[in-house]
Design an enzyme around this catalytic site. Structure first.
Site, PDB file in Angstrom:
ATOM      1  N   TYR A  78       0.825  -1.221   0.000  1.00 29.73           N
ATOM      2  CA  TYR A  78       0.000   0.000   0.000  1.00 29.73           C
ATOM      3  C   TYR A  78       0.855   1.266   0.000  1.00 29.73           C
ATOM      4  O   TYR A  78       0.320   2.365  -0.033  1.00 29.73           O
ATOM      5  CB  TYR A  78      -1.056  -0.016   1.110  1.00 29.73           C
ATOM      6  N   LYS A 124       5.256   4.224   4.803  1.00 28.31           N
ATOM      7  CA  LYS A 124       5.928   3.218   3.976  1.00 28.31           C
ATOM      8  C   LYS A 124       6.289   3.815   2.610  1.00 28.31           C
ATOM      9  O   LYS A 124       7.327   3.461   2.031  1.00 28.31           O
ATOM     10  CB  LYS A 124       5.047   1.976   3.801  1.00 28.31           C
TER      11      LYS A 124
HETATM   12  C1  HXC Z   1      -6.761   4.642  16.912  1.00 26.74           C
HETATM   13  C2  HXC Z   1      -4.836   4.512  18.168  1.00 26.74           C
HETATM   14  C3  HXC Z   1      -4.867   3.099  18.140  1.00 26.74           C
HETATM   15  C4  HXC Z   1      -5.952   2.481  17.423  1.00 26.74           C
HETATM   16  C5  HXC Z   1      -3.125   3.715  19.290  1.00 26.74           C
HETATM   17  N1  HXC Z   1      -3.749   4.829  18.891  1.00 26.74           N
HETATM   18  N2  HXC Z   1      -3.779   2.629  18.824  1.00 26.74           N
HETATM   19  N3  HXC Z   1      -5.759   5.271  17.562  1.00 26.74           N
HETATM   20  N4  HXC Z   1      -6.862   3.288  16.819  1.00 26.74           N
HETATM   21  N5  HXC Z   1      -6.064   1.156  17.336  1.00 26.74           N
HETATM   22  C6  HXC Z   1      -3.378   6.201  19.208  1.00 26.74           C
HETATM   23  C7  HXC Z   1      -3.400   6.459  20.723  1.00 26.74           C
HETATM   24  O1  HXC Z   1      -4.719   6.688  21.166  1.00 26.74           O
HETATM   25  C8  HXC Z   1      -2.511   7.692  20.822  1.00 26.74           C
HETATM   26  O2  HXC Z   1      -3.193   8.853  20.389  1.00 26.74           O
HETATM   27  C9  HXC Z   1      -1.441   7.430  19.768  1.00 26.74           C
HETATM   28  O3  HXC Z   1      -2.021   6.473  18.844  1.00 26.74           O
HETATM   29  C10 HXC Z   1      -0.180   6.865  20.351  1.00 26.74           C
HETATM   30  O4  HXC Z   1      -0.533   5.699  21.103  1.00 26.74           O
HETATM   31  P1  HXC Z   1       0.478   4.993  22.125  1.00 26.74           P
HETATM   32  O5  HXC Z   1      -0.147   3.727  22.585  1.00 26.74           O
HETATM   33  O6  HXC Z   1       0.929   5.988  23.144  1.00 26.74           O
HETATM   34  O7  HXC Z   1       1.720   4.722  21.152  1.00 26.74           O
HETATM   35  P2  HXC Z   1       2.989   3.828  21.365  1.00 26.74           P
HETATM   36  O8  HXC Z   1       3.082   3.300  22.767  1.00 26.74           O
HETATM   37  O9  HXC Z   1       4.117   4.587  20.833  1.00 26.74           O
HETATM   38  O10 HXC Z   1       2.664   2.531  20.426  1.00 26.74           O
HETATM   39  C11 HXC Z   1       2.753   2.568  19.074  1.00 26.74           C
HETATM   40  C12 HXC Z   1       1.590   1.840  18.412  1.00 26.74           C
HETATM   41  C13 HXC Z   1       1.461   0.372  18.897  1.00 26.74           C
HETATM   42  C14 HXC Z   1       1.849   1.903  16.908  1.00 26.74           C
HETATM   43  C15 HXC Z   1       0.301   2.553  18.736  1.00 26.74           C
HETATM   44  O11 HXC Z   1       0.389  -0.283  18.227  1.00 26.74           O
HETATM   45  C16 HXC Z   1       2.708  -0.443  18.705  1.00 26.74           C
HETATM   46  O12 HXC Z   1       3.663  -0.351  19.450  1.00 26.74           O
HETATM   47  N6  HXC Z   1       2.750  -1.314  17.661  1.00 26.74           N
HETATM   48  C17 HXC Z   1       3.932  -2.188  17.397  1.00 26.74           C
HETATM   49  C18 HXC Z   1       3.490  -3.516  16.817  1.00 26.74           C
HETATM   50  C19 HXC Z   1       2.702  -3.385  15.524  1.00 26.74           C
HETATM   51  O13 HXC Z   1       1.884  -2.472  15.361  1.00 26.74           O
HETATM   52  N7  HXC Z   1       2.917  -4.329  14.646  1.00 26.74           N
HETATM   53  C20 HXC Z   1       2.125  -4.425  13.388  1.00 26.74           C
HETATM   54  C21 HXC Z   1       2.989  -4.364  12.238  1.00 26.74           C
HETATM   55  S1  HXC Z   1       2.089  -4.822  10.760  1.00 26.74           S
HETATM   56  P3  HXC Z   1      -3.891   9.888  21.447  1.00 26.74           P
HETATM   57  O14 HXC Z   1      -4.433  10.984  20.564  1.00 26.74           O
HETATM   58  O15 HXC Z   1      -4.969   9.114  22.156  1.00 26.74           O
HETATM   59  O16 HXC Z   1      -2.818  10.356  22.379  1.00 26.74           O
HETATM   60  C22 HXC Z   1       2.407  -3.597   9.620  1.00 26.74           C
HETATM   61  C23 HXC Z   1       2.012  -3.734   8.148  1.00 26.74           C
HETATM   62  C24 HXC Z   1       0.819  -4.578   7.877  1.00 26.74           C
HETATM   63  O17 HXC Z   1       2.975  -2.631   9.900  1.00 26.74           O
HETATM   64  C25 HXC Z   1       0.490  -4.586   6.404  1.00 26.74           C
HETATM   65  C26 HXC Z   1      -0.574  -5.595   6.057  1.00 26.74           C
HETATM   66  C27 HXC Z   1      -0.627  -5.862   4.576  1.00 26.74           C
HETATM   67  P1  NAP Z   2       5.600  -7.201  14.867  1.00 23.47           P
HETATM   68  O1  NAP Z   2       5.956  -8.587  15.265  1.00 23.47           O
HETATM   69  O2  NAP Z   2       4.604  -6.446  15.659  1.00 23.47           O
HETATM   70  O3  NAP Z   2       6.960  -6.401  14.726  1.00 23.47           O
HETATM   71  C1  NAP Z   2       7.112  -5.060  14.940  1.00 23.47           C
HETATM   72  C2  NAP Z   2       8.421  -4.883  15.675  1.00 23.47           C
HETATM   73  O4  NAP Z   2       8.753  -3.504  15.708  1.00 23.47           O
HETATM   74  C3  NAP Z   2       8.388  -5.393  17.112  1.00 23.47           C
HETATM   75  O5  NAP Z   2       9.447  -6.311  17.321  1.00 23.47           O
HETATM   76  C4  NAP Z   2       8.587  -4.148  17.956  1.00 23.47           C
HETATM   77  O6  NAP Z   2       9.390  -4.454  19.077  1.00 23.47           O
HETATM   78  C5  NAP Z   2       9.310  -3.226  16.983  1.00 23.47           C
HETATM   79  N1  NAP Z   2       9.087  -1.819  17.285  1.00 23.47           N
HETATM   80  C6  NAP Z   2       7.898  -1.158  17.306  1.00 23.47           C
HETATM   81  N2  NAP Z   2       8.081   0.117  17.635  1.00 23.47           N
HETATM   82  C7  NAP Z   2       9.416   0.289  17.825  1.00 23.47           C
HETATM   83  C8  NAP Z   2      10.228   1.393  18.179  1.00 23.47           C
HETATM   84  N3  NAP Z   2       9.685   2.616  18.400  1.00 23.47           N
HETATM   85  N4  NAP Z   2      11.575   1.206  18.272  1.00 23.47           N
HETATM   86  C9  NAP Z   2      12.113  -0.012  18.051  1.00 23.47           C
HETATM   87  N5  NAP Z   2      11.391  -1.096  17.697  1.00 23.47           N
HETATM   88  C10 NAP Z   2      10.057  -0.946  17.591  1.00 23.47           C
HETATM   89  O7  NAP Z   2       5.038  -7.160  13.389  1.00 23.47           O
HETATM   90  P2  NAP Z   2       5.448  -7.831  11.993  1.00 23.47           P
HETATM   91  O8  NAP Z   2       4.148  -8.114  11.354  1.00 23.47           O
HETATM   92  O9  NAP Z   2       6.462  -8.880  12.132  1.00 23.47           O
HETATM   93  O10 NAP Z   2       6.084  -6.586  11.237  1.00 23.47           O
HETATM   94  C11 NAP Z   2       7.426  -6.569  10.765  1.00 23.47           C
HETATM   95  C12 NAP Z   2       7.513  -5.692   9.543  1.00 23.47           C
HETATM   96  O11 NAP Z   2       6.723  -6.236   8.484  1.00 23.47           O
HETATM   97  C13 NAP Z   2       7.013  -4.276   9.753  1.00 23.47           C
HETATM   98  O12 NAP Z   2       7.842  -3.363   9.052  1.00 23.47           O
HETATM   99  C14 NAP Z   2       5.643  -4.306   9.137  1.00 23.47           C
HETATM  100  O13 NAP Z   2       5.208  -3.037   8.727  1.00 23.47           O
HETATM  101  C15 NAP Z   2       5.916  -5.211   7.954  1.00 23.47           C
HETATM  102  N6  NAP Z   2       4.746  -5.823   7.337  1.00 23.47           N
HETATM  103  C16 NAP Z   2       3.978  -6.680   8.043  1.00 23.47           C
HETATM  104  C17 NAP Z   2       2.901  -7.284   7.406  1.00 23.47           C
HETATM  105  C18 NAP Z   2       2.024  -8.278   8.118  1.00 23.47           C
HETATM  106  O14 NAP Z   2       1.037  -8.716   7.539  1.00 23.47           O
HETATM  107  N7  NAP Z   2       2.351  -8.695   9.332  1.00 23.47           N
HETATM  108  C19 NAP Z   2       2.625  -6.992   6.056  1.00 23.47           C
HETATM  109  C20 NAP Z   2       3.441  -6.087   5.386  1.00 23.47           C
HETATM  110  C21 NAP Z   2       4.499  -5.508   6.026  1.00 23.47           C
HETATM  111  P3  NAP Z   2       9.172  -3.743  20.519  1.00 23.47           P
HETATM  112  O15 NAP Z   2       7.722  -3.820  20.819  1.00 23.47           O
HETATM  113  O16 NAP Z   2      10.057  -4.578  21.422  1.00 23.47           O
HETATM  114  O17 NAP Z   2       9.672  -2.348  20.353  1.00 23.47           O
END
Ligand code: HXC
Ligand code: NAP
Length: 274
Positions: free
Chosen positions: A156, A171
């Site tokens: 995307y 991205k």
């Molecule tokens: C709306 C949200 C939300 C949600 C958080 N926020 N989750 N808003 N819907 N589901 C908002 C919060 O309310 C807050 O805004 C702000 O985002 C920051 O939230 P925090 O929890 O303080 O942020 P932080 O602790 O820095 O955490 C970051 C995060 C969290 C992105 C929100 O989800 C995270 O750490 N994710 C890491 C793992 C992850 O997401 N993995 C997926 C990767 S898959 P306000 O305004 O309330 O202060 C991927 C690609 C997939 O990336 C592609 C598929 C094809």
């Molecule tokens: P995941 O297991 O949730 O991995 C995300 C990782 O990012 C975690 O290990 C997390 O570790 C680390 N991270 C998050 N915030 C960070 C920060 N501020 N500083 C340092 N590390 C941080 O998810 P995943 O699905 O394997 O994703 C890996 C990659 O694949 C990502 O780039 C994602 O966008 C991409 N991707 C995923 C999918 C899918 O379908 N899963 C599809 C397309 C692309 P901590 O929590 O310990 O920080």
């Protein structure tokens, strides 16, 4: 404990021997599989992310298998901390050969409801974090006149996607950064590529993107291969791009999505049309 991790089965044993590799978010999901693959093929692997508990799976396995792995607590949004981490790793190992910018954050939220903090949280991790790591680790690669980066994006980045304006925009920026650095640093012996996986299971993705079976099924049915990827399958392609087999590839983005970006078919069964 004899088994080679699935992602590493396609490359020769010892193929990353003497290489120092840094994987952000390397303790979970795709990052973990990339790290396992690199370590099993001989690399010294440093994983870096915010949460120390996420590091223990790799560190425990490394101890059991005799891999060279270590972990650092790092928030990639903090440029000073990234710089200190890069300098410390380069000082300890004498070099940095590979950087995998894998760390990400994501969730689904309609754009009109996305708060500025929510936007910043994702842009900060994905775009700022990738830039800080590329710059600070890249400076060591520039000194060495050697190195490579692999950035994990998503398809995307160029199609856009409802519900993930923050992640898609970040991205897209990472993809532009990849191509820019590939062109800017090629003459210094540095390669930069990207990989764009389709959906695969990880705790973060499951929690934030397909939190129930119904959403997961809908997504799966839209993928021509009719299944999600495995993290191991995506990691295998990452290792291939990082391996000597890809020495002439730079500025490229490899799509690994089971055909998901081929478009919505007008006819699901062309054979039934007459
Ligand atoms: C709306 C949200 C939300 C949600 C958080 N926020 N989750 N808003 N819907 N589901 C908002 C919060 O309310 C807050 O805004 C702000 O985002 C920051 O939230 P925090 O929890 O303080 O942020 P932080 O602790 O820095 O955490 C970051 C995060 C969290 C992105 C929100 O989800 C995270 O750490 N994710 C890491 C793992 C992850 O997401 N993995 C997926 C990767 S898959 P306000 O305004 O309330 O202060 C991927 C690609 C997939 O990336 C592609 C598929 C094809
Ligand atoms: P995941 O297991 O949730 O991995 C995300 C990782 O990012 C975690 O290990 C997390 O570790 C680390 N991270 C998050 N915030 C960070 C920060 N501020 N500083 C340092 N590390 C941080 O998810 P995943 O699905 O394997 O994703 C890996 C990659 O694949 C990502 O780039 C994602 O966008 C991409 N991707 C995923 C999918 C899918 O379908 N899963 C599809 C397309 C692309 P901590 O929590 O310990 O920080």
């Amino acid at each position: 404990m004899q088994n080679t991790p699935p992602a590493a089965r396609w490359l020769p044993k010892g193929c990353f021997e003497n290489e120092v590799a840094v994987v952000t978010g390397g303790g979970t999901g795709l990052g973990l599989e990339i790290s396992r693959g690199l370590a099993s093929l001989g690399a010294s692997v440093v994983i870096a992310s915010r949460t120390a508990e996420h590091h223990s799976a790799l560190l425990d396995e490394a101890r059991a298998r005799g891999w060279k792995c270590e972990a650092r607590v790092l928030d990639v949004r903090d440029t000073a901390a990234v710089r200190a981490c890069a300098d410390a790793i380069a000082a300890q190992h004498g070099k940095v050969d590979i950087l995998v910018n894998n760390a990400a954050g994501n969730f689904v939220c309609p754009t009109e409801r996305l708060s500025s903090n929510a936007w910043r949280a994702v842009l900060g991790i994905v775009l700022d974090g990738t830039f800080y790591c590329s710059q600070h680790f890249g400076r060591h690669m520039l000194k060495q006149k050697r190195g490579q980066m692999l950035n994990v994006v998503a398809t995307y980045a160029w199609t856009g996607m409802p519900g993930v304006a923050h992640s898609a925009s970040a991205k897209a920026g990472v993809l532009a950064l990849t191509k820019t650095l590939a062109a800017e640093w090629a003459r210094h012996g540095i390669r930069a590529n990207a990989i764009a996986p389709g959906p695969f299971q990880s705790q973060g993705a499951q929690r934030n993107l397909w939190p129930n079976a119904e959403v997961e099924r809908e997504i799966r049915e839209r993928i021509p291969l009719q299944r999600f990827a495995t993290a191991e399958e995506v990691a295998a392609q990452c290792l291939h791009l990082l391996s000597p087999a890809s020495a002439y590839i730079t500025g490229e983005c490899l799509v690994v999505d089971g055909g998901a970006t081929l478009g919505n078919p007008l006819w699901s069964d062309p054979g039934s049309v007459r």
